[in-house]
Design an enzyme around this catalytic site. Structure first.
Site, PDB file in Angstrom:
ATOM      1  N   GLY A 194      -2.124  37.118   6.848  1.00 63.70           N
ATOM      2  CA  GLY A 194      -1.787  38.510   7.004  1.00 63.70           C
ATOM      3  C   GLY A 194      -0.367  38.846   6.694  1.00 63.70           C
ATOM      4  O   GLY A 194       0.248  38.129   5.978  1.00 63.70           O
ATOM      5  N   SER A 195       0.144  39.778   7.256  1.00 61.68           N
ATOM      6  CA  SER A 195       0.751  40.955   6.666  1.00 61.68           C
ATOM      7  C   SER A 195       1.107  40.787   5.199  1.00 61.68           C
ATOM      8  O   SER A 195       1.742  39.811   4.785  1.00 61.68           O
ATOM      9  CB  SER A 195       2.002  41.353   7.434  1.00 61.68           C
ATOM     10  OG  SER A 195       2.565  42.484   6.800  1.00 61.68           O
ATOM     11  N   THR A 196       0.721  41.792   4.456  1.00 65.06           N
ATOM     12  CA  THR A 196       1.008  41.825   3.022  1.00 65.06           C
ATOM     13  C   THR A 196       2.505  41.757   2.740  1.00 65.06           C
ATOM     14  O   THR A 196       2.904  41.341   1.652  1.00 65.06           O
ATOM     15  CB  THR A 196       0.452  43.120   2.409  1.00 65.06           C
ATOM     16  OG1 THR A 196       0.909  44.219   3.201  1.00 65.06           O
ATOM     17  CG2 THR A 196      -1.063  43.100   2.394  1.00 65.06           C
ATOM     18  N   VAL A 197       3.329  42.145   3.729  1.00 67.00           N
ATOM     19  CA  VAL A 197       4.783  42.086   3.546  1.00 67.00           C
ATOM     20  C   VAL A 197       5.251  40.627   3.465  1.00 67.00           C
ATOM     21  O   VAL A 197       6.354  40.339   3.007  1.00 67.00           O
ATOM     22  CB  VAL A 197       5.492  42.853   4.690  1.00 67.00           C
ATOM     23  CG1 VAL A 197       6.993  42.884   4.497  1.00 67.00           C
ATOM     24  CG2 VAL A 197       4.957  44.278   4.790  1.00 67.00           C
ATOM     25  N   GLY A 198       4.394  39.712   3.872  1.00 64.18           N
ATOM     26  CA  GLY A 198       4.749  38.295   3.846  1.00 64.18           C
ATOM     27  C   GLY A 198       5.172  37.810   2.470  1.00 64.18           C
ATOM     28  O   GLY A 198       6.069  36.963   2.356  1.00 64.18           O
TER      29      GLY A 198
END
Ligand SMILES: C/C(=C\C(=O)O)CCOP(=O)(O)O
Length: 134
Positions: free
Chosen positions: A61-65
């Site tokens: 998860g988070s796409t901000v990763g």
């Protein structure tokens, strides 16, 4: 010991292993400026990813990763290479835009490797080498 793997992001690197059996969500778990794991709930809390061959099951998860991985690279705080059991698109994109070698498809037993074991990731040759494990 030599292990076949699957290239996700090309390149080659050698360094000490940092191993966790927990998936990593880079956003909120890793300080993008220092590479330190800052989430106290994570098994790697207090450890730094900088200059390590990071071995973990995969992202979560988070796409901000993907951008956190890119920030780590820009600040010189990134892992030298990453090894997953099964990569997913967030870590894959982060590695590719950051030119960090990333492979997957290794056996889950690699998660039992001791921290500090010296590991070479040859993503282009689709091979992982662990020194002193024969
Ligand atoms: C945390 C997000 C944006 C930001 O920090 O600016 C949204 C990311 O969405 P995910 O569902 O976590 O991918």
């Amino acid at each position: 010991m030599e292990i076949r793997c699957h290239r996700i992001s090309g390149g080659r690197a050698r360094g000490p292993a940092l191993v966790t059996k927990e998936p990593i969500s880079f956003l909120g778990t890793v300080d993008p400026e220092t590479g330190e794991v800052v989430d106290p709930r994570h098994q790697l809390f207090g450890r730094s990813l900088r200059g390590k061959v990071l071995i973990f099951p995969g992202g979560k998860g988070s796409t901000v990763g993907s951008y956190v991985i890119y920030q780590l690279k820009k600040r010189g705080a990134a892992p030298l290479a990453m090894i997953n059991i099964k990569s997913e698109p967030i870590v894959a994109v982060g590695a590719i835009i950051s030119a960090i070698p990333l492979v997957d498809g290794v056996p889950a037993s690699l998660l039992d490797l001791k921290d500090g074991a010296v590991v070479t990731v040859d993503a282009d040759g689709e091979m992982v080498r662990v020194e002193g494990a024969d």
